[in-house]
Design a protein around this motif. Structure first.
Motif, PDB file in Angstrom:
ATOM      1  N   ASN A   1       0.859  -1.187   0.000  1.00  0.00           N
ATOM      2  CA  ASN A   1       0.000   0.000   0.000  1.00  0.00           C
ATOM      3  C   ASN A   1       0.901   1.244   0.000  1.00  0.00           C
ATOM      4  O   ASN A   1       1.184   1.831   1.037  1.00  0.00           O
ATOM      5  CB  ASN A   1      -0.937  -0.002   1.207  1.00  0.00           C
TER       6      ASN A   1
ATOM      7  N   THR B   1      -7.343   0.717   1.294  1.00  0.00           N
ATOM      8  CA  THR B   1      -7.714   0.074   0.035  1.00  0.00           C
ATOM      9  C   THR B   1      -6.643   0.334  -1.015  1.00  0.00           C
ATOM     10  O   THR B   1      -6.005   1.383  -1.015  1.00  0.00           O
ATOM     11  CB  THR B   1      -9.058   0.666  -0.454  1.00  0.00           C
ATOM     12  N   ASN B   2      -6.470  -0.596  -1.934  1.00  0.00           N
ATOM     13  CA  ASN B   2      -5.568  -0.417  -3.067  1.00  0.00           C
ATOM     14  C   ASN B   2      -6.201   0.618  -4.003  1.00  0.00           C
ATOM     15  O   ASN B   2      -7.139   0.314  -4.739  1.00  0.00           O
ATOM     16  CB  ASN B   2      -5.338  -1.742  -3.785  1.00  0.00           C
TER      17      ASN B   2
ATOM     18  N   LEU C   1      -8.902   0.290  -7.119  1.00  0.00           N
ATOM     19  CA  LEU C   1     -10.171   1.009  -6.976  1.00  0.00           C
ATOM     20  C   LEU C   1     -10.427   1.895  -8.194  1.00  0.00           C
ATOM     21  O   LEU C   1     -11.530   1.902  -8.754  1.00  0.00           O
ATOM     22  CB  LEU C   1     -10.107   1.859  -5.710  1.00  0.00           C
TER      23      LEU C   1
END
Length: 185
Positions: free
Chosen positions: A29, A125-126, A130
């Motif tokens: 991330n 979240t990636n 997304l």
């Protein structure tokens, strides 16, 4: 040397936003790492009232290596995002991200540019995946043409833990392929 302009660069070779490796669910991330380094108390804190993170499209970058800019953000940008949020003009679910009502002009260097605006409760979240799922594939665009900008959501007193995720490209009216318009180097 500027104290409000740094880069996060992965240790492995990744060309840029268009690299398919970034869509892998197990990819690091990089956005969270950049935020942790750039925020107050981080390894390279950005010394500016408001800070942001950004990545340029393939055509707008000079290096053929993924790098996330960690830089200042104009007060006017933060205030505009807060106003859009208060007016219900910020998507709160990724599936809404590309919807017309969540596209808005934000003033930066060289005038207004149009961005798709999403609010996320955290950077867990990636963001590459997304963007690919909810904007690029949905509208038949290319990842190589996208710019992505992350701005922490501020309240009148402090950071509230959420983030504005901005995306633009040349397909939008007054769109842009560079994060440089909103970041202060």
């Amino acid at each position: 040397m500027s104290k409000h302009n740094y880069l996060t660069v992965p240790a492995c070779r990744i060309t840029g936003i268009e690299c398919p490796f970034l869509l892998n669910p197990n990819v690091a991330n990089y956005w969270h790492e950049a935020w942790e380094n750039a925020r107050r108390g981080g390894d390279v804190p950005v010394e500016y009232r408001y800070i942001g993170l950004g990545i340029n499209s393939q055509s707008a970058r000079q290096l053929n290596q993924l790098h996330i800019h960690m830089a200042g953000v104009r007060d006017s940008t933060q205030l505009r995002l807060q106003a859009l949020d208060a007016a219900g003009r910020v998507a709160t679910h990724p599936s809404q991200w590309g919807d017309t009502q969540y596209q808005a002009p934000v003033t930066g260097t060289g005038g207004d540019r149009t961005y798709r605006i999403l609010r996320l409760p955290a950077l867990t979240t990636n963001l590459f995946a997304l963007l690919n799922t909810n904007v690029v594939r949905r509208f038949g665009l290319q990842m190589a043409g996208q710019t992505l900008i992350v701005v922490p959501r501020m309240t009148p007193t402090a950071f509230d833990g959420a983030f504005y995720i901005l995306n633009s490209d040349a397909s939008l009216p007054s769109g842009t392929v560079t994060c440089d318009r909103l970041l202060v180097y």
